[in-house]
Design a protein around this motif. Sequence first.
Motif, short mmCIF file in Angstrom:
data_model
loop_
_atom_site.label_atom_id
_atom_site.label_comp_id
_atom_site.label_asym_id
_atom_site.label_seq_id
_atom_site.Cartn_x
_atom_site.Cartn_y
_atom_site.Cartn_z
N LEU A 6 0.89 -1.23 0.08
CA LEU A 6 -0.11 -0.14 -0.03
C LEU A 6 1.00 1.30 -0.08
CD1 LEU A 6 -2.70 1.59 0.36
CD2 LEU A 6 -2.63 0.97 2.99
N SER A 7 0.83 2.14 -1.04
CA SER A 7 1.71 3.10 -1.20
C SER A 7 0.96 4.70 -1.28
CB SER A 7 2.59 3.27 -2.33
OG SER A 7 3.38 2.02 -2.45
N PHE A 8 1.07 5.52 -0.47
CA PHE A 8 0.63 6.91 -0.73
C PHE A 8 1.82 7.79 -1.41
CE2 PHE A 8 -1.04 5.09 3.31
CZ PHE A 8 -2.38 5.49 3.24
N ALA A 9 1.42 8.29 -2.55
CA ALA A 9 2.37 8.98 -3.30
C ALA A 9 2.28 10.42 -2.82
CB ALA A 9 1.78 9.08 -4.69
N ILE A 10 3.26 11.05 -2.12
CA ILE A 10 3.48 12.36 -1.49
C ILE A 10 3.73 13.37 -2.57
CG2 ILE A 10 4.72 13.17 0.34
CD1 ILE A 10 2.99 10.96 1.14
N SER A 11 3.20 14.57 -2.48
CA SER A 11 3.41 15.76 -3.13
C SER A 11 4.63 16.17 -2.86
CB SER A 11 2.17 16.65 -2.73
OG SER A 11 1.07 16.25 -3.31
N PRO A 12 5.34 17.14 -3.52
CA PRO A 12 4.76 17.60 -4.80
C PRO A 12 5.33 16.52 -5.78
CG PRO A 12 6.74 18.73 -4.23
CD PRO A 12 6.38 17.75 -2.97
N SER A 13 4.55 16.30 -6.99
CA SER A 13 4.66 15.47 -7.90
C SER A 13 5.17 13.99 -7.76
CB SER A 13 6.25 15.98 -8.65
OG SER A 13 6.01 17.26 -9.07
N ALA A 14 4.63 13.70 -6.58
CA ALA A 14 4.92 12.09 -6.04
C ALA A 14 6.03 11.56 -6.34
CB ALA A 14 3.81 11.39 -7.16
N GLU A 15 7.05 12.47 -5.90
CA GLU A 15 8.33 12.30 -5.91
C GLU A 15 8.95 11.02 -4.86
OE1 GLU A 15 10.22 16.54 -4.58
OE2 GLU A 15 9.62 16.08 -6.46
N ARG A 16 8.12 11.15 -3.69
CA ARG A 16 8.14 10.37 -2.56
C ARG A 16 6.99 9.48 -2.17
NH1 ARG A 16 8.76 13.02 2.67
NH2 ARG A 16 7.33 14.57 1.55
N SER A 17 7.16 8.19 -1.89
CA SER A 17 5.84 7.43 -1.47
C SER A 17 6.25 7.13 0.04
CB SER A 17 5.77 6.25 -2.29
OG SER A 17 5.58 6.53 -3.71
N LEU A 18 5.19 6.90 0.72
CA LEU A 18 5.15 6.32 1.96
C LEU A 18 4.42 4.97 1.72
CD1 LEU A 18 5.37 6.70 4.99
CD2 LEU A 18 3.18 7.18 5.29
N VAL A 19 5.42 3.80 1.92
CA VAL A 19 5.06 2.44 1.63
C VAL A 19 4.76 1.49 2.83
CG1 VAL A 19 5.82 0.71 0.14
CG2 VAL A 19 6.41 2.94 -0.46
N LEU A 20 3.69 0.80 2.69
CA LEU A 20 3.37 -0.09 3.74
C LEU A 20 3.55 -1.58 2.96
CD1 LEU A 20 2.09 2.38 4.82
CD2 LEU A 20 0.48 0.74 6.03
N LEU A 21 4.44 -2.48 3.83
CA LEU A 21 4.73 -3.68 2.87
C LEU A 21 4.48 -4.87 4.07
CD1 LEU A 21 5.88 -5.24 0.65
CD2 LEU A 21 8.00 -4.86 1.72
N ARG A 22 3.89 -5.83 3.39
CA ARG A 22 3.77 -7.12 4.33
C ARG A 22 3.81 -8.10 3.27
NH1 ARG A 22 -0.37 -9.31 8.88
NH2 ARG A 22 1.06 -10.67 9.78
N SER A 23 4.91 -9.14 3.69
CA SER A 23 5.22 -10.40 2.92
C SER A 23 4.70 -11.68 3.83
CB SER A 23 6.70 -10.38 2.74
OG SER A 23 7.17 -9.17 1.76
N PRO A 24 3.66 -12.10 3.82
CA PRO A 24 3.05 -13.28 5.02
C PRO A 24 3.91 -14.40 4.46
CG PRO A 24 1.27 -11.84 3.98
CD PRO A 24 2.36 -11.33 3.15
N PRO A 25 4.24 -14.63 3.38
CA PRO A 25 4.95 -16.11 3.32
C PRO A 25 6.41 -16.22 3.88
CG PRO A 25 4.18 -15.22 1.15
CD PRO A 25 3.84 -14.23 1.95
N TYR A 26 6.92 -14.97 4.11
CA TYR A 26 8.24 -15.04 4.52
C TYR A 26 8.50 -14.79 6.13
CZ TYR A 26 9.37 -14.95 -0.29
OH TYR A 26 9.43 -15.23 -1.77
N GLU A 27 7.18 -14.28 6.46
CA GLU A 27 7.16 -14.01 8.08
C GLU A 27 7.51 -15.12 8.87
OE1 GLU A 27 3.74 -12.02 9.17
OE2 GLU A 27 4.16 -10.07 8.11
N ILE A 28 7.47 -16.42 8.43
CA ILE A 28 7.64 -17.54 9.15
C ILE A 28 9.19 -17.67 9.52
CG2 ILE A 28 7.94 -19.13 7.38
CD1 ILE A 28 6.10 -19.86 10.67
N LEU A 29 9.85 -16.79 8.74
CA LEU A 29 11.35 -16.93 8.85
C LEU A 29 12.07 -15.94 9.80
CD1 LEU A 29 12.13 -17.17 5.13
CD2 LEU A 29 11.94 -19.10 6.60
N LEU A 30 11.07 -15.01 10.21
CA LEU A 30 11.35 -13.98 11.06
C LEU A 30 10.96 -14.19 12.37
CD1 LEU A 30 10.01 -10.94 9.04
CD2 LEU A 30 12.38 -11.65 9.23
#
Length: 117
Positions: free
Chosen positions: A18-42
């Motif tokens: 899930l990404s929020f493209a941040i102004s101005p010009s969407a040059e940055r993004s606030l990114v939320l990431l989840r990788s459930p298949p790999y969490e068992i390794l953590l």
Amino acid sequence: MDRAEFITVEQTKKDLILSFAISPSAERSLVLLRSPPYEILLPEEERGISIAMVPGDDDYDRNLLLSVVWEASRVELRSQMRTCLVDISMVEKKEISAGQKLLRKMAKDGVADVRIV
């Protein structure tokens, strides 16, 4: 408070993003990431939804999302390292709806407290 121009969602077999493209010009993004298949390794304390500003976060430690309060015109995201406020007043309703749906899916097992008001 950062202002989002748009929201993107992506679901693959391995990742939920899930990404929020941040102004101005969407040059940055606030990114939320989840990788459930790999969490068992953590270790259990490192499992969950990671959050980062891209580009911008130079800290390579995993920063986990703790809570989200999603209101009509803004989203407050609290993580282990900071609190981010994002103005979503200019984002299209269909993008907001898709973002909320994916966020619920990302946090369905209680790894973060999600309130949509």
